[in-house]
Structures are given as structure tokens and as C-alpha cells.
Write a protein that holds these residues in place. Structure first.
Motif, PDB file in Angstrom:
ATOM      1  N   VAL A  62       0.837  -1.195   0.000  1.00  0.00           N
ATOM      2  CA  VAL A  62       0.000   0.000   0.000  1.00  0.00           C
ATOM      3  C   VAL A  62       0.879   1.254   0.000  1.00  0.00           C
ATOM      4  O   VAL A  62       1.959   1.250   0.582  1.00  0.00           O
ATOM      5  N   THR A  63       0.432   2.326  -0.659  1.00  0.00           N
ATOM      6  CA  THR A  63       1.188   3.579  -0.679  1.00  0.00           C
ATOM      7  C   THR A  63       0.698   4.487   0.441  1.00  0.00           C
ATOM      8  O   THR A  63      -0.513   4.621   0.642  1.00  0.00           O
ATOM      9  N   THR A  64       1.626   5.094   1.164  1.00  0.00           N
ATOM     10  CA  THR A  64       1.231   5.996   2.253  1.00  0.00           C
ATOM     11  C   THR A  64       2.003   7.308   2.124  1.00  0.00           C
ATOM     12  O   THR A  64       3.101   7.338   1.567  1.00  0.00           O
ATOM     13  N   LYS A  65       1.429   8.354   2.647  1.00  0.00           N
ATOM     14  CA  LYS A  65       2.087   9.664   2.619  1.00  0.00           C
ATOM     15  C   LYS A  65       1.587  10.456   3.816  1.00  0.00           C
ATOM     16  O   LYS A  65       0.419  10.320   4.206  1.00  0.00           O
ATOM     17  N   ARG A  66       2.475  11.250   4.403  1.00  0.00           N
ATOM     18  CA  ARG A  66       2.051  12.066   5.535  1.00  0.00           C
ATOM     19  C   ARG A  66       2.394  13.517   5.270  1.00  0.00           C
ATOM     20  O   ARG A  66       3.484  13.820   4.791  1.00  0.00           O
ATOM     21  N   GLU A  67       1.462  14.417   5.566  1.00  0.00           N
ATOM     22  CA  GLU A  67       1.748  15.848   5.533  1.00  0.00           C
ATOM     23  C   GLU A  67       1.249  16.402   6.844  1.00  0.00           C
ATOM     24  O   GLU A  67       0.037  16.467   7.059  1.00  0.00           O
ATOM     25  N   ALA A  68       2.175  16.749   7.726  1.00  0.00           N
ATOM     26  CA  ALA A  68       1.821  17.200   9.086  1.00  0.00           C
ATOM     27  C   ALA A  68       0.878  16.172   9.725  1.00  0.00           C
ATOM     28  O   ALA A  68       1.214  14.995   9.770  1.00  0.00           O
TER      29      ALA A  68
END
Ligand code: UD1
Length: 425
Positions: A62-68
Motif C-alpha cells: 500500500v502507498t502511504t504519505k504524511r503531511e503534518a
């Protein structure tokens, strides 16, 4: 190895926003693989248990990304069904991925969770329920290999209202054929959060927050955006810190209905509380009263996770308090460390008797589990002199930037590297 260094005896003051809830985000991250699409989660706390969940998601393709504080998941590329032993060992609650992986992949391979810092953590209720839904479980060489050609709904009675088992069943049932009914389900607010999140993806779940939950299986789920509920245990911990330091503080981003048992104990301890729906102001009493008896119970009872921070407070109360731990074995590991700081506590099985002492003194102590570690920080804030807490990684599992938050309230707390203090200067 990092440690927290706390100089005690300084009152706290000011306002703090409570982070998103650890015990809500973890099952919701597992649930994010179910829609085979995009999920955006707001108020995702910076804690190491979320980092481990992120590693699990990536291991599953799975692809994950975090912004703050915003966490994004794209599960359209999900292709794995296995969680490596290392990740299972790092976070026992990774077991909550089991139901979701089975629902999407028809197979799941996980290592057995085994013992943890809270004592044995069996998953018999999870497995019994999944078997009722058509899952074949093979337990061999410390691994569980689970298969289900087709998950189907079932009427499930839980012998104990287990939080994790209730969540796993909900996750397995949303895409199953037919209706699943969970009787004697856990009623914790985090279960309601999971229901609300799943429904925001198109699931058909009713009843969470009560003891019967009905899940009508659907064929497909869609993209979703969701804000994680505030962490009621983190709120309880900061309120405990305010009580022990006899401080006036305000907490915002709280759901006060979630912490009624905590507020009731604080009021018994002599604190005055100004309570609104999403805000609590703690006003200290002249002295801390003993609490009589605190029994940990499933929600809406007093949470086992708040037992240790409140035991820390009761070490400085006038008179004796009794704690009865009804949920987990081995949840008194903080007691020996509190005694090193001058507390007077005796434990007999699940019962701890705390006789209030006039003062605690700073000492070198070790966190041995998440909430026990937080309890040591609470005690240290009111102890004379300096306390050094090792085992900070336990605290980091559930408390976002604890030293920054407490410093913002006026506490004298720093994080240092145990071996090379110059690294952090
Ligand atoms: C969750 C919380 C944890 C909290 C606990 C109780 C998460 C990530 N963790 O843990 O912070 O302390 O709820 O509120 O949400 N049990 C069995 N068989 C099972 C499952 C549980 O015997 O199959 C027993 C456990 O050993 C324990 C009790 O039931 O004695 C409660 O466990 P459970 O509610 O499942 O806790 P967790 O979901 O592990």
C-alpha cells in the motif's frame, strides 16, 4: 537510548490541544486497505505505533504519505497478505490487521502475538469469531496461516467485550456476504470511531457504542476522508499531571463524554472541573484526596490505560487508595519504579494499595510499558529534584512529543540521549 529528564516541583499552566487517539487510528489504518482506493485521515498523531502501522501498510504493497497531521493511504496497489514477525513483535495490536487483510486477500499470515509487556495477550476470541465467519486457521511454528474462500456473516457472541476482537470482526464483516451480529461487543468510543470511519467508506454498520453491533456486508467501499477522535487516555494523563502538580490547565480537542469516569475520579480527588463538550479546565483543590477504590473496567468504566497515571497521583494523596486491575495481568510494572521515588504501594495480585506520602523524590527510573512510563512522568512532575526516565520508546508509542507538550505548560523536561548527551545539544 533516550531518556526524559524532569525537574519536579513546578506547577503547570496554560492550554494544550489533545492529539488524535492512538487506539482509534490503529484499527482505522487497518481499515484503510478495505476500499482499494484513497483514504485521507486528519489528526493522525506522531507516535511510533502509527509508524509501525505505516510500515505494515507498505509491506502489504500500500502507498502511504504524511503531511503534518494528515495521513494519506492509497490501497489500490495492495498485494500482500503477510505481516513480518519483526513488526508483529514491535506492536502486538498489529493483530487488528488480520480481519482487514482476510477481507481483501482471502488469506493472511501473521506471527502469533505471544506475550507482551502487559502479560499474555490471547487472541482466542478473535480466532473463534473469524472461524465462525468461514476462516480456516492453521497455527504452526509460531505463525497463523488463515484462509477464507469467502467470508460470510455470522452471529457472534464474545465471552468478553474485547476491543481488538470487536474491531477485527467489524473489519472482516464489512465486505462479507450477509449480516454479522456481534453480541457483548466492546463499547469503547474507538469502536464508534471505527464504525463511523467504515460507514464513511460506504459500510453498513449500526450499534457501535452499545453491546450489539450489526454489520451488513456490502460489495464495495469507496474513497473516504475522516478526522480521528481525540485521545481520551492522553487527556486523562495530562489531567493527572495537572492534579498531581496542583495546576490549572485547559485541554482542548477533548470529548468530555469519553472521559466521564476520569472526571469523576478527579473530582473525588478534590479537583474542580469546568467541562464543555470539547474542552475541560482543571482547577486544583487545596490538597489531593485519596480516591477510595478504583476498579478498571471495560468502557464506560474506568480505563485500564488510565490506572497507572492515576496511581501516580494517588501516591501524594491524603490517605489510602485501592486500585483493582481487572483487565490485564502484569499491569503494575510501574509500581516498583514509583516506590523508588518514595511511594508507599503494596501489590497483591490484581490489587494495589497506595498509602499517600507527603513527598516523592526524583530518581532514575525505567518505563516498562506505555502507560506505566507516562505515570512515571506524572510522578516526576511533582517529585522533589530530578527524575530520569529511561525506556522512553514505550512512552513514544502513544504520546506525541510529550516533552514539548509538557514544556509548553511550564514543566522542566528535556529529552536526552542516554549515551551521547552532546548529540541533542
Ligand atoms: C485495547 C487497547 C488497549 C486497552 C485495551 C482495554 C488498542 C490498540 N489497545 O487492547 O490500549 O488497554 O483495549 O481497554 O486499542 N482477551 C482474551 N482473548 C482475546 C482477546 C482479549 O482473553 O481473544 C482478554 C485480554 O487478555 C485482556 C482483555 O481480554 O485481559 C481485554 O483485552 P482487549 O479488550 O482485547 O484489549 P486489546 O484490544 O488488546
Amino acid at each position: 537510548m533516550e531518556k526524559l529528564k524532569i525537574e519536579g516541583g513546578f506547577p503547570l499552566a496554560g492550554s494544550l490541544r489533545v492529539q488524535g487517539a492512538k487506539n482509534a487510528i490503529l484499527p482505522i489504518l487497518a481499515a484503510s486497505i478495505l476500499n482499494g482506493g484513497k483514504t485521507v485521515l486528519f489528526d493522525c498523531p506522531y507516535i511510533s505505533d502509527v509508524e509501525i502501522s505505516e510500515r505494515i501498510l507498505r509491506e502489504l504493497g500500500v502507498t502511504t504519505k504524511r503531511e503534518a497531521e494528515t495521513f494519506m493511504v492509497d490501497s489500490s496497489s495492495l498485494n500482500g497478505y503477510e505481516i513480518s514477525e519483526d513488526l508483529m513483535r514491535e506492536m502486538r495490536s498489529s493483530i487488528v490487521f488480520l480481519g482487514a487483510i482476510l477481507a481483501k486477500m482471502g488469506r493472511a499470515r501473521l506471527s502469533m502475538p505471544g506475550g507482551c509487556e502487559l502479560g499474555p495477550r490471547p487472541i482466542d476470541l478473535h480466532l473463534k469469531a473469524l472461524r465462525q465467519m468461514g476462516v480456516i486457521v492453521v497455527e504452526e511454528h509460531g505463525f497463523m496461516d488463515c484462509h477464507a474462500e469467502k467470508l460470510h456473516g455470522a452471529k457472534i457472541y464474545l465471552d468478553f467485550p474485547s476491543v481488538g476482537a470487536t474491531e477485527n470482526i467489524m473489519l472482516a464483516a464489512v465486505l462479507a456476504e450477509g449480516e454479522t451480529v456481534i453480541a457483548n461487543a466492546a463499547k469503547e468510543p474507538e469502536i464508534v470511531d471505527l464504525q463511523d470511519f467504515l460507514n464513511s467508506m460506504g459500510a453498513k454498520i449500526t450499534g457501535a457504542g452499545g453491546s450489539v453491533i450489526c454489520i451488513e456486508g456490502v460489495k464495495k467501499l469507496h474513497d473516504a476522508e475522516y478526522r480521528i477522535m481525540p485521545d481520551r487516555i492522553v487527556a486523562a494523563t495530562y489531567l493527572a499531571a495537572a492534579c498531581i502538580t496542583k495546576s490549572e490547565i485547559e485541554l482542548v480537542n477533548v470529548r468530555s463524554t469519553h472521559i466521564e469516569s476520569i472526571l469523576s475520579v478527579l473530582s473525588d480527588m478534590g479537583s474542580k472541573l469546568f467541562v464543555e463538550t470539547t474542552r475541560v479546565i482543571h482547577i486544583p483543590g487545596k490538597r489531593i484526596h485519596s480516591v477510595g477504590t478504583v476498579r478498571t473496567m471495560p468502557y464506560p468504566g474506568f480505563p485500564t490505560d488510565a490506572q497507572s497515571p492515576f496511581m501516580a497521583v494517588s501516591t501524594l494523596a491524603q490517605g489510602s487508595s485501592i486500585f483493582i486491575e481487572n483487565i490485564f495481568e502484569s499491569r503494575y510494572k510501574h509500581v516498583g519504579e514509583l516506590i523508588r521515588m518514595g511511594a508507599d504501594i503494596t501489590v497483591d495480585g490484581s490489587v494495589a494499595v497506595v498509602r499517600g506520602v507527603p513527598r516523592l523524590t526524583g530518581a532514575r527510573v525505567a518505563a516498562m510499558d506505555l502507560r506505566g512510563g507516562a505515570a512515571l512522568a506524572v510522578a516526576a512532575l511533582a517529585a522533589e529534584g530530578t527524575t530520569e526516565i529511561t525506556g522512553v520508546h514505550y512512552i513514544d508509542r502513544g504520546y506525541e512529543r510529550i516533552e514539548e507538550n509538557l514544556s509548553s505548560l511550564g514543566a522542566k523536561i528535556t529529552r536526552e540521549d542516554e549515551i551521547c548527551p552532546q548529540k541533542r545539544r
